[in-house]
Design a protein around this motif. Structure first.
Motif, PDB file in Angstrom:
ATOM      1  N   GLN A 140       0.802  -1.218   0.000  1.00 28.12           N
ATOM      2  CA  GLN A 140       0.000   0.000   0.000  1.00 28.12           C
ATOM      3  C   GLN A 140       0.841   1.277   0.000  1.00 28.12           C
ATOM      4  N   ASP A 141       2.040   1.214   0.564  1.00 35.39           N
ATOM      5  CA  ASP A 141       2.859   2.420   0.684  1.00 35.39           C
ATOM      6  C   ASP A 141       4.034   2.455  -0.282  1.00 35.39           C
ATOM      7  N   THR A 142       4.757   1.339  -0.387  1.00 36.82           N
ATOM      8  CA  THR A 142       5.964   1.332  -1.209  1.00 36.82           C
ATOM      9  C   THR A 142       5.678   1.070  -2.677  1.00 36.82           C
ATOM     10  N   LEU A 143       4.507   0.499  -2.968  1.00 33.90           N
ATOM     11  CA  LEU A 143       4.117   0.084  -4.322  1.00 33.90           C
ATOM     12  C   LEU A 143       5.010  -1.018  -4.878  1.00 33.90           C
ATOM     13  N   GLU A 144       5.766  -1.662  -3.993  1.00 37.58           N
ATOM     14  CA  GLU A 144       6.547  -2.826  -4.412  1.00 37.58           C
ATOM     15  C   GLU A 144       5.615  -4.026  -4.578  1.00 37.58           C
ATOM     16  N   PRO A 145       5.879  -4.890  -5.562  1.00 35.57           N
ATOM     17  CA  PRO A 145       5.021  -6.064  -5.767  1.00 35.57           C
ATOM     18  C   PRO A 145       4.986  -6.950  -4.529  1.00 35.57           C
ATOM     19  N   VAL A 146       3.793  -7.421  -4.173  1.00 36.94           N
ATOM     20  CA  VAL A 146       3.622  -8.347  -3.056  1.00 36.94           C
ATOM     21  C   VAL A 146       2.657  -9.436  -3.501  1.00 36.94           C
ATOM     22  N   ALA A 147       2.775 -10.591  -2.858  1.00 35.67           N
ATOM     23  CA  ALA A 147       1.893 -11.706  -3.171  1.00 35.67           C
ATOM     24  C   ALA A 147       0.536 -11.489  -2.518  1.00 35.67           C
ATOM     25  N   TYR A 148      -0.495 -12.036  -3.131  1.00 35.81           N
ATOM     26  CA  TYR A 148      -1.835 -11.995  -2.568  1.00 35.81           C
ATOM     27  C   TYR A 148      -2.502 -13.330  -2.863  1.00 35.81           C
ATOM     28  N   PRO A 149      -3.172 -13.932  -1.861  1.00 33.69           N
ATOM     29  CA  PRO A 149      -3.652 -15.312  -2.006  1.00 33.69           C
ATOM     30  C   PRO A 149      -4.935 -15.465  -2.820  1.00 33.69           C
ATOM     31  N   LEU A 150      -4.906 -15.048  -4.078  1.00 32.28           N
ATOM     32  CA  LEU A 150      -6.031 -15.336  -4.961  1.00 32.28           C
ATOM     33  C   LEU A 150      -5.913 -16.763  -5.488  1.00 32.28           C
ATOM     34  N   PRO A 151      -7.029 -17.402  -5.839  1.00 29.90           N
ATOM     35  CA  PRO A 151      -6.948 -18.742  -6.431  1.00 29.90           C
ATOM     36  C   PRO A 151      -6.093 -18.755  -7.690  1.00 29.90           C
ATOM     37  N   GLN A 152      -5.341 -19.832  -7.871  1.00 32.96           N
ATOM     38  CA  GLN A 152      -4.483 -19.946  -9.049  1.00 32.96           C
ATOM     39  C   GLN A 152      -5.294 -20.177 -10.318  1.00 32.96           C
ATOM     40  N   LYS A 153      -6.390 -20.923 -10.203  1.00 29.06           N
ATOM     41  CA  LYS A 153      -7.211 -21.218 -11.363  1.00 29.06           C
ATOM     42  C   LYS A 153      -8.059 -20.010 -11.712  1.00 29.06           C
ATOM     43  N   LYS A 154      -7.917 -19.522 -12.939  1.00 33.91           N
ATOM     44  CA  LYS A 154      -8.667 -18.353 -13.390  1.00 33.91           C
ATOM     45  C   LYS A 154      -9.293 -18.667 -14.744  1.00 33.91           C
ATOM     46  N   PRO A 155     -10.517 -19.148 -14.741  1.00 33.70           N
ATOM     47  CA  PRO A 155     -11.162 -19.498 -16.008  1.00 33.70           C
ATOM     48  C   PRO A 155     -11.430 -18.262 -16.864  1.00 33.70           C
ATOM     49  N   VAL A 156     -11.355 -18.419 -18.154  1.00 31.27           N
ATOM     50  CA  VAL A 156     -11.614 -17.299 -19.058  1.00 31.27           C
ATOM     51  C   VAL A 156     -13.072 -16.885 -18.973  1.00 31.27           C
ATOM     52  N   THR A 157     -13.976 -17.863 -18.903  1.00 40.39           N
ATOM     53  CA  THR A 157     -15.391 -17.572 -18.755  1.00 40.39           C
ATOM     54  C   THR A 157     -15.926 -18.285 -17.513  1.00 40.39           C
ATOM     55  N   PHE A 158     -16.931 -17.718 -16.904  1.00 41.17           N
ATOM     56  CA  PHE A 158     -17.481 -18.274 -15.675  1.00 41.17           C
ATOM     57  C   PHE A 158     -18.911 -17.771 -15.505  1.00 41.17           C
ATOM     58  N   ASP A 159     -19.622 -18.382 -14.576  1.00 43.20           N
ATOM     59  CA  ASP A 159     -20.989 -17.959 -14.290  1.00 43.20           C
ATOM     60  C   ASP A 159     -21.209 -17.892 -12.788  1.00 43.20           C
ATOM     61  N   ALA A 160     -22.441 -17.648 -12.379  1.00 46.35           N
ATOM     62  CA  ALA A 160     -22.740 -17.509 -10.953  1.00 46.35           C
ATOM     63  C   ALA A 160     -22.476 -18.806 -10.203  1.00 46.35           C
ATOM     64  N   GLU A 161     -22.784 -19.944 -10.825  1.00 47.92           N
ATOM     65  CA  GLU A 161     -22.544 -21.218 -10.160  1.00 47.92           C
ATOM     66  C   GLU A 161     -21.060 -21.426  -9.876  1.00 47.92           C
ATOM     67  N   TYR A 162     -20.211 -21.018 -10.800  1.00 46.56           N
ATOM     68  CA  TYR A 162     -18.776 -21.168 -10.574  1.00 46.56           C
ATOM     69  C   TYR A 162     -18.338 -20.378  -9.346  1.00 46.56           C
ATOM     70  N   LEU A 163     -18.843 -19.167  -9.204  1.00 45.36           N
ATOM     71  CA  LEU A 163     -18.439 -18.333  -8.067  1.00 45.36           C
ATOM     72  C   LEU A 163     -18.966 -18.893  -6.753  1.00 45.36           C
ATOM     73  N   ILE A 164     -20.167 -19.437  -6.765  1.00 47.27           N
ATOM     74  CA  ILE A 164     -20.700 -20.035  -5.546  1.00 47.27           C
ATOM     75  C   ILE A 164     -19.889 -21.272  -5.166  1.00 47.27           C
ATOM     76  N   LYS A 165     -19.487 -22.058  -6.137  1.00 49.94           N
ATOM     77  CA  LYS A 165     -18.732 -23.275  -5.850  1.00 49.94           C
ATOM     78  C   LYS A 165     -17.279 -23.000  -5.478  1.00 49.94           C
ATOM     79  N   ASN A 166     -16.703 -21.929  -6.019  1.00 53.42           N
ATOM     80  CA  ASN A 166     -15.258 -21.715  -5.888  1.00 53.42           C
ATOM     81  C   ASN A 166     -14.863 -20.387  -5.259  1.00 53.42           C
ATOM     82  N   GLY A 167     -15.778 -19.430  -5.180  1.00 52.86           N
ATOM     83  CA  GLY A 167     -15.419 -18.108  -4.694  1.00 52.86           C
ATOM     84  C   GLY A 167     -14.799 -17.270  -5.802  1.00 52.86           C
TER      85      GLY A 167
END
Length: 333
Positions: A140-167
């Motif tokens: 937030q302050d230095t603007l240096e890259p930091v890791a963030y725990p987002l899921p590794q799998k990132k589908p190109v297309t998705f729907d509401a069911e995908y988000l409910i099942k996986n976040g």
């Protein structure tokens, strides 16, 4: 930075795009956020609606300074008392007049060309209701890259069911969606800790989303933000869990298939069970893993944790060891 906007942004015509900026205690950053929005070059009239949730710092003063300079573009919702993220979002997005809505938090930044890229996508792909994108995560302050725990799998297309099942696997500040999809349902202001999945579910029911693997924004990792203060805080994690379980009910009420909703419940309970196991909250672990098992069967990890739920200390030692081994393997790969 150049603060010149394309002429169309100043015309008193109805905006095609509404940018919703949510701010709470971000006086140090909201100016850069607003500047990055105003610097966007876009071929349609747009408006910027800023909701400040009774910030105790100088956020409101910074926002007002921009509003005075760009009164035709910027509108302000200034809450006299704190209403929380959902309440702030509900009150702010309700004023959006555009055909499309883009979200951004007050401490994040848009990259040049972001809005035009997303707008072009939605205009050329009418079958999609939402488009999101990759963001660069920085301190937030230095603007240096930091890791963030987002899921590794990132589908190109998705729907509401995908988000409910996986976040979600993307940030709130990357969203652009068709306004009529948002207007179909009221924002659930009862969700205080984890409101975004319910919002996305409401937008995506009957539609689809697309993920652009393009870095179109900067996400500041806030050490005192929601993830640190609530989600990763054992004493406050339960309210987050309650919100995501309520989100599953929102999905059910919207007509989502029961199998998908139950898988979502099982996944959310499993995630919380692991969290409580790692933090030594044995009763909460047992409660969550049993709730997960009752909701749906979702894999071997759930099965093993459920089978060993009566021996949480042994299980925690094994689980911690396996995580350490996996971490060493990734580091040496």
């Amino acid at each position: 930075m150049d603060t010149t906007l394309q002429h169309s942004a100043y015309e008193p015509t109805a905006p095609v795009l509404s940018v919703v900026v949510l701010c709470y205690r971000q006086g140090e950053y909201v100016g850069a956020c607003l500047q990055s929005v105003l610097d966007q070059k876009i071929d349609v009239p747009f408006e910027v609606i800023v909701g400040d949730d009774n910030s105790p710092d100088n956020s409101l003063e910074v926002i007002e300074s921009f509003r005075r300079r760009f009164p035709e573009v910027i509108k302000l919702v200034a809450h006299e008392k704190n209403v929380g993220f959902s309440g702030n979002f509900a009150d702010t997005v309700a004023l959006a007049r555009g055909e499309y809505i883009a979200n951004i938090d007050g401490d994040d930044v848009m990259s040049p060309g972001k809005l035009q890229r997303q707008l072009d996508f939605l205009r050329s792909h009418p079958e999609y209701g939402l488009v999101v994108h990759k963001m660069r995560t920085v301190d937030q302050d230095t603007l240096e890259p930091v890791a963030y725990p987002l899921p590794q799998k990132k589908p190109v297309t998705f729907d509401a069911e995908y988000l409910i099942k996986n976040g979600p696997f993307f940030f709130h500040s990357s969203e652009m969606y068709r306004a009529h999809l948002r207007r179909r349902h009221p924002v659930d202001v009862g969700l205080k800790s984890v409101p975004d999945v319910a919002h996305l579910t409401q937008v995506l029911m009957g539609s689809r989303g697309c993920y652009l693997d393009e870095d179109l924004g900067l996400y500041r990792v806030n050490r005192t933000g929601l993830t640190s203060v609530r989600i990763n805080n054992p004493s406050r994690h339960r309210e987050c869990l309650n919100d995501v379980i309520q989100t599953c009910q929102v999905a059910a009420d919207l007509g989502m298939a029961s199998d998908a909703v139950n898988q979502g419940r099982a996944k959310f309970y499993l995630t919380s069970a692991i969290f409580y196991l790692e933090h030594g909250s044995e009763d909460d672990f047992e409660d969550c893993i049993e709730s997960s098992w009752r909701a749906a069967r979702i894999g071997s990890k759930q099965m093993v944790l459920y089978a060993m739920r009566r021996w949480p200390r042994t299980l925690r030692a094994i689980y911690t060891g396996l995580k350490q081994m996996a971490g060493r393997q990734r580091a040496s790969a």
